[in-house]
Design a protein around this motif. Sequence first.
Motif, mmCIF file in Angstrom:
data_model
loop_
_atom_site.group_PDB
_atom_site.id
_atom_site.type_symbol
_atom_site.label_atom_id
_atom_site.label_comp_id
_atom_site.label_asym_id
_atom_site.label_seq_id
_atom_site.Cartn_x
_atom_site.Cartn_y
_atom_site.Cartn_z
ATOM 1 N N PRO A 194 21.923 19.766 27.066
ATOM 2 C CA PRO A 194 22.983 20.709 27.422
ATOM 3 C C PRO A 194 24.371 20.125 27.140
ATOM 4 O O PRO A 194 24.536 18.932 26.902
ATOM 5 C CB PRO A 194 22.781 20.897 28.929
ATOM 6 C CG PRO A 194 22.236 19.570 29.377
ATOM 7 C CD PRO A 194 21.367 19.083 28.246
ATOM 8 N N LEU A 195 25.364 21.022 27.163
ATOM 9 C CA LEU A 195 26.744 20.549 27.148
ATOM 10 C C LEU A 195 27.014 19.784 28.439
ATOM 11 O O LEU A 195 26.395 20.038 29.470
ATOM 12 C CB LEU A 195 27.714 21.735 27.024
ATOM 13 C CG LEU A 195 27.623 22.528 25.717
ATOM 14 C CD1 LEU A 195 28.517 23.757 25.786
ATOM 15 C CD2 LEU A 195 27.988 21.665 24.523
ATOM 16 N N LEU A 196 27.911 18.858 28.389
ATOM 17 C CA LEU A 196 28.101 17.928 29.503
ATOM 18 C C LEU A 196 29.009 18.515 30.577
ATOM 19 O O LEU A 196 30.096 19.006 30.282
ATOM 20 C CB LEU A 196 28.706 16.625 28.990
ATOM 21 C CG LEU A 196 27.858 15.922 27.934
ATOM 22 C CD1 LEU A 196 28.621 14.763 27.336
ATOM 23 C CD2 LEU A 196 26.547 15.450 28.538
ATOM 24 N N PRO A 197 28.585 18.464 31.849
ATOM 25 C CA PRO A 197 29.428 18.951 32.941
ATOM 26 C C PRO A 197 30.509 17.945 33.307
ATOM 27 O O PRO A 197 30.478 16.774 32.910
ATOM 28 C CB PRO A 197 28.430 19.130 34.094
ATOM 29 C CG PRO A 197 27.376 18.112 33.818
ATOM 30 C CD PRO A 197 27.268 18.020 32.316
ATOM 31 N N VAL A 198 31.461 18.403 34.096
ATOM 32 C CA VAL A 198 32.594 17.565 34.490
ATOM 33 C C VAL A 198 32.120 16.315 35.228
ATOM 34 O O VAL A 198 32.606 15.205 34.984
ATOM 35 C CB VAL A 198 33.568 18.378 35.376
ATOM 36 C CG1 VAL A 198 34.669 17.474 35.944
ATOM 37 C CG2 VAL A 198 34.175 19.524 34.580
ATOM 38 N N GLU A 199 31.163 16.478 36.122
ATOM 39 C CA GLU A 199 30.710 15.349 36.935
ATOM 40 C C GLU A 199 30.146 14.230 36.070
ATOM 41 O O GLU A 199 30.412 13.040 36.293
ATOM 42 C CB GLU A 199 29.667 15.812 37.951
ATOM 43 C CG GLU A 199 30.219 16.703 39.051
ATOM 44 C CD GLU A 199 30.529 18.103 38.571
ATOM 45 O OE1 GLU A 199 30.069 18.472 37.456
ATOM 46 O OE2 GLU A 199 31.235 18.833 39.295
ATOM 47 N N THR A 200 29.348 14.596 35.059
ATOM 48 C CA THR A 200 28.745 13.590 34.183
ATOM 49 C C THR A 200 29.818 12.841 33.403
ATOM 50 O O THR A 200 29.779 11.605 33.271
ATOM 51 C CB THR A 200 27.761 14.253 33.212
ATOM 52 O OG1 THR A 200 26.740 14.918 33.962
ATOM 53 C CG2 THR A 200 27.128 13.230 32.287
ATOM 54 N N VAL A 201 30.800 13.606 32.886
ATOM 55 C CA VAL A 201 31.868 12.972 32.112
ATOM 56 C C VAL A 201 32.683 12.037 32.990
ATOM 57 O O VAL A 201 33.002 10.906 32.602
ATOM 58 C CB VAL A 201 32.766 14.044 31.473
ATOM 59 C CG1 VAL A 201 33.945 13.391 30.743
ATOM 60 C CG2 VAL A 201 31.966 14.906 30.509
ATOM 61 N N ALA A 202 33.033 12.496 34.191
ATOM 62 C CA ALA A 202 33.829 11.660 35.098
ATOM 63 C C ALA A 202 33.080 10.387 35.455
ATOM 64 O O ALA A 202 33.657 9.293 35.508
ATOM 65 C CB ALA A 202 34.174 12.450 36.360
#
Length: 921
Positions: A194-202
């Motif tokens: 999937p496209l990456l959510p904010v939490e994963t990126v942070a």
Amino acid sequence: MFVAHEDQLERLTNLLAQARLGAGPVVVVGGPVGSGKSTLLRAFAERAAEPGGEGPSPLVMTGSGDPEERSVPFGVLRQLLHGSTDGGLGDDQELRRLLREPMPTGAPPQRLLHEAALAFTALVTGSGRPLVVVLDDARFVDSPSWHCLTAMLRRVRRPRTLLLAADSGQGAPPDALRRSLRTLESQCHTLDLPLLPVETVAEQLGSARAVAAEAVAATGGHPLLLEALLMELGAVPDGMPLAEAGPEDVSRAMTGDGFRRALTALLRRCGETTADVLRARAALEPGARPAVLAELAGLDELTCAWHLRLAESAGLLRKGDFRHPAVPRLLLGETAPEERRRLHARAAQVLYADGAPPRAVARHLVEAGGTDAPWALSLLHEAAERATAEGEPQAAVDYVRLLGRSSSDERQLAAASALRVRAEWQVDPVQALRHLPEVVHASREGRLSARDTLSLVSPLLWFGHFEDASDAIQRVAAEQDRLTHTERSLLYASRLWLSALYPAAVRELGRQEVASGPAGADSQVEAALLLALVLCPESPAGAEMAAERALRRGTLDERTVMLCVSALVALIHQGRLDLARTSCDRLVAEAARRGIPMWHGLLAALRAEIALYGGELDDAVRFARTALEVVPAEAWGVRIAVPLGILVQALVARGDYEEVDALIGAEVPDALFQSPIAFYHLQARGRYLLAVGGYRAALKEFQLMGELAAQWGVALPGHMAWRLDMARAHLAAGQPMRARELVYAELGRTGGDDAQGRGPALRLLAAAADGESRLELYQQACEALRATGTALELAHALAGLADAQRAAGNAAAAAVTLAESHRLARACGVRDVERVLSADRTAVGPEAEEGSEPAAAGLSEAEHRVAALAAAGFSNRRIASRLFITVSTVEQHLTRIYRKLGVTRRGELATVYPLVDAGIG
């Protein structure tokens, strides 16, 4: 990659373990284009080939489909043969011989397909090892290779086999690959990236969630774009830590080369058709109708919608529009110029056929550089009209420029030039001035409509071309019987503007005509009428109410901006500074946000005036400078006197006399002295000269204000009460009796009804008095100013009261009063408190002789004339013009004058050389 997909890689490793135990699964890896599927497959292939566990290591075969090579028979099968991890297939000569056989055009014969499948199956079976087949972009595997691969997997019938295929995200619907694999009778697993959510990126960045949120909002969480964006952010100027990056930094990073290359790579993976759809989407406004987009892309709506969904799955779009405005700009910027022009020309045609608004079509015509379509010229003119009226003058100028290049009709070109002047006046008045003569000439030759001719009145008045403005009005008035209602309203408004700004031209325009206009008058008429009413000697009470109503209107546009200006002038004249300040702050902010220099400059100048007369000197200086920055001096025309005069007065009131020296000699148009705008200039010069000791020169400036006001029949507001200014000059010159006469005359003019003017008048009467009456008058002045005056006026009155208290023997009270005076003055922005507050409170002595002058220190006759003009504030160039000598001669005279009089700069000249009779009016 930015994200290693560790969880997905671990799951594939577990499935490989199950395959060794006999599960034999098929795994389809899905996800958006460019989401890291290929990287995941390569990482798994490397891990699968590593020795470990019981039994022989797997035979790993890798290959990749390609849409451009899909028609090459056995292309992927050759990759599988060459891509085995360790050459463990054994003797593959038979299969290679078969693949070298000549093939007819089209699909290989069934015999060859059958023999190749058997040979491939024999090779795999002969290896005696578990089998792992990794296929990237499996949808684009050529049919013969796919036939051999699936035939081999069905015939082997051994459980120790794992097929890992990546879904490319292009071409057929997502389920097509899964359906083609059902024939293998194996358990089919799906693994989506999937496209990456904010939490994963942070979490992976180890930075603030706000930064991750900005990055994900801009890229949709696509790993390829995220990685490029974050690399650009790491290279922002001054080494900004990633945790401190904000929306502006993200926007800047998206214009970097790294992000541009990543976007280009992603588009290439999406396919040319999807890229074309996105370029078409980038050319159109947000929210464009699907049918329009499909037509521009050359597709049917269903196909176009599929490509949009593909782009949305890749994080480029959200609800059909780009997530970030930088992306469409990059897309169009990467398009070849000629192709981009063709795209915009096509967009203009499609939008016009769809009935889009003229401005939506005209934007594309400008980008395309024009078109031969017969409807284009009239559409460009209409679009320019609308853009000008809606407060988008730069767009109007762009439309008119294209119209001028595309048309050969003289009347159409003349109308376009008139429209260009209207638009350029708001953006760049200097450019408008350059085009004004040719448009005036076209009007005189009859090539302009009445409406276009009247549109010239405002810029003509602005630049002081009063006679030309009057001529234009008379030409239209001569055909009054043939005018439409709108044209009659514009004619009336133009006459009102002329009466307000050039009173000498329309002495015949009586009070009754000013007060009554055509029914249903528009904003332009209201604006002119309001200003004319304000300047009438007996301004009706309705002017104030009309001003309040005007300021409750909606947003600024060409029709309402001058109405708001007139309303603010009315409130300033009425002394309603609180309401004027609140309204003007809102309008200045809107004009600045809209980026229209002339609106911003006009409103900033009025805000400076409000601040000056409210005693807020720092604000007055700041807003006056803003006005002169957003609109250069040469673009102000006769109205240069407003911001420049306000700035001079504010600096004088603060005590910044040296800074004023550089401003007081600034050139002003000669036409200024035919307009009430001259009052700003005269008052500023007079107050400066008074502050530096040029009493007689100041008196002449104030006296000229009174003469012009009487000549024009103009009512000046309380803050421009020239009699009070003259009284100050007489006080400074030691003539209190004459000062009292002028103050009483001013009080008699207002009938005692001007509560705001009463305090300053009482203060001057106190300064002109002596003995006990002086103390009592200062007390009355302070009481009145505490109730209705400004803090600065009160500071001056308190300083005078302290003098009176000290003279009466009450030193303690005087100290307290003077301390309050100084505190108020500093709060208002006064720098040189002692010097500024000493004005208007000079001790009264014997009445000085009216015409007394100091010695002239042996100046020659020529030096007398130059000194007189320089002391009055004339620039060297104007002195040279007035005396018919060269500028160099003026400079030589001034050098000798400074030496003889013992001064070092121009500002000191007025203090030692009051104005003599040198023919200066």
